[in-house]
Design a protein around this motif. Sequence first.
Motif, short mmCIF file in Angstrom:
data_model
loop_
_atom_site.label_atom_id
_atom_site.label_comp_id
_atom_site.label_asym_id
_atom_site.label_seq_id
_atom_site.Cartn_x
_atom_site.Cartn_y
_atom_site.Cartn_z
N ARG A 109 -25.58 15.62 -6.01
CA ARG A 109 -24.39 15.11 -5.32
C ARG A 109 -23.89 13.82 -5.97
NH1 ARG A 109 -21.20 15.20 -0.96
NH2 ARG A 109 -20.65 13.21 0.02
N SER A 110 -24.79 12.92 -6.30
CA SER A 110 -24.39 11.66 -6.93
C SER A 110 -23.75 11.91 -8.29
CB SER A 110 -25.59 10.73 -7.07
OG SER A 110 -26.03 10.29 -5.80
N THR A 111 -24.28 12.87 -9.02
CA THR A 111 -23.70 13.22 -10.31
C THR A 111 -22.25 13.65 -10.15
OG1 THR A 111 -25.83 13.89 -11.23
CG2 THR A 111 -23.86 14.82 -12.27
N ARG A 112 -22.00 14.52 -9.19
CA ARG A 112 -20.63 14.98 -8.95
C ARG A 112 -19.73 13.84 -8.50
NH1 ARG A 112 -18.17 16.24 -4.44
NH2 ARG A 112 -20.08 16.58 -3.23
N MET A 113 -20.24 12.99 -7.62
CA MET A 113 -19.43 11.89 -7.11
C MET A 113 -19.07 10.90 -8.22
SD MET A 113 -21.19 11.15 -3.39
CE MET A 113 -19.95 9.92 -2.94
N ILE A 114 -20.04 10.54 -9.04
CA ILE A 114 -19.79 9.57 -10.11
C ILE A 114 -18.76 10.13 -11.09
CG2 ILE A 114 -20.81 8.38 -12.08
CD1 ILE A 114 -23.42 8.19 -10.39
N LEU A 115 -18.90 11.40 -11.44
CA LEU A 115 -17.92 12.01 -12.32
C LEU A 115 -16.54 12.04 -11.67
CD1 LEU A 115 -19.95 14.98 -13.87
CD2 LEU A 115 -19.00 13.02 -15.10
N SER A 116 -16.50 12.32 -10.38
CA SER A 116 -15.22 12.38 -9.68
C SER A 116 -14.51 11.03 -9.70
CB SER A 116 -15.43 12.84 -8.23
OG SER A 116 -15.92 14.16 -8.18
N PHE A 117 -15.29 9.95 -9.63
CA PHE A 117 -14.70 8.62 -9.69
C PHE A 117 -14.01 8.38 -11.03
CE2 PHE A 117 -18.37 7.29 -6.73
CZ PHE A 117 -17.61 7.59 -5.60
N SER A 119 -12.37 10.77 -12.75
CA SER A 119 -11.48 11.89 -13.00
C SER A 119 -10.04 11.49 -13.30
CB SER A 119 -11.51 12.87 -11.82
OG SER A 119 -11.01 12.24 -10.65
N LYS A 120 -9.68 10.24 -13.05
CA LYS A 120 -8.32 9.79 -13.33
C LYS A 120 -8.29 8.72 -14.43
CE LYS A 120 -6.59 10.94 -8.74
NZ LYS A 120 -5.89 10.46 -7.52
N THR A 121 -9.33 8.74 -15.24
CA THR A 121 -9.42 7.80 -16.36
C THR A 121 -9.07 8.53 -17.66
OG1 THR A 121 -11.73 8.25 -16.95
CG2 THR A 121 -11.35 6.70 -15.14
N ALA A 122 -9.22 7.83 -18.77
CA ALA A 122 -8.99 8.45 -20.07
C ALA A 122 -9.99 9.57 -20.35
CB ALA A 122 -9.08 7.38 -21.17
N TYR A 123 -11.05 9.65 -19.55
CA TYR A 123 -12.05 10.71 -19.70
C TYR A 123 -11.73 11.92 -18.82
CZ TYR A 123 -15.06 7.27 -22.05
OH TYR A 123 -15.59 6.34 -22.94
N ARG A 124 -10.54 11.99 -18.26
CA ARG A 124 -10.24 13.01 -17.25
C ARG A 124 -10.44 14.44 -17.75
NH1 ARG A 124 -5.68 10.29 -18.49
NH2 ARG A 124 -3.97 11.38 -19.55
N VAL A 125 -10.07 14.74 -19.00
CA VAL A 125 -10.24 16.10 -19.52
C VAL A 125 -11.72 16.46 -19.59
CG1 VAL A 125 -9.88 17.63 -21.49
CG2 VAL A 125 -8.08 16.02 -20.81
#
Length: 246
Positions: A109-117, A119-125
């Motif tokens: 769950r933490s992995t998904r949450m951290i990635l979601s945070f 998701s609107k950065t230059a790393y979004r793709v």
Amino acid sequence: MNMPTYQIFGSENSLDADLVFFVEEMPQTIAEKLALSKEFSKSVASCFPEKEINPNLAVCQNGHLTAVYKGTTDELNNALFHTYNFHEQKQQNQITKLLVRDIDLKFLRSTRMILSFMSKTAYRVLVKKALKGVLDEKIQALETIKVSCITSFGKDKSSCDILKSVAFQLGQTIALCEGKELYTKNEIAACFPDLRKYLFREKDATVQDLQKWLLLFVELLKYRSLIMKNTSEYKYEDENDFNCAE
């Protein structure tokens, strides 16, 4: 409507009001859960005139939670129990039994949450692809992300808010891996002083320490992934027998 039974939980100095409303049966759809959460929040809004309410729903039976709307059943159950006395409550603690924590689920769950945070950065793709992929892809994405290279997390939330959320998840998960349950900003800051500046939203905080703990999180996740029975996120109640902790 009648005043719903609810309990405040979380950090004693939280800027928001984190509430769990207890229901006899969990609504079936996300739309129904969201609508009920909003209805309950509106009914108690006058009790929290200066705070934004973050609502959740839970079913409580025999002194412990058996289902939740947001989060995981074991974490919310134990958080309600441990942080009860940090707030002025209107009823007795509904939680009388602690649940054995599912550490694998916390990592997933933490992995998904951290990635979601991110998701609107230059790393979004990279992030969006990883979120749809298997755990190995998520790990590779986390290894690639350099927090110092992120100039914006999007328009919805400030950088301080995002860094605080990431630090909270990192601290909680790493501590749980070490056998410690932490549920407040103060507890995490005391255990991981390097994370304090992010937890308390200090402006102009450099991200080197956060990057260090993110990399440690990834290393722990990589090792743990080798022995996980399930590498896809699941509901606590689907994989556990509600064993109560001593």
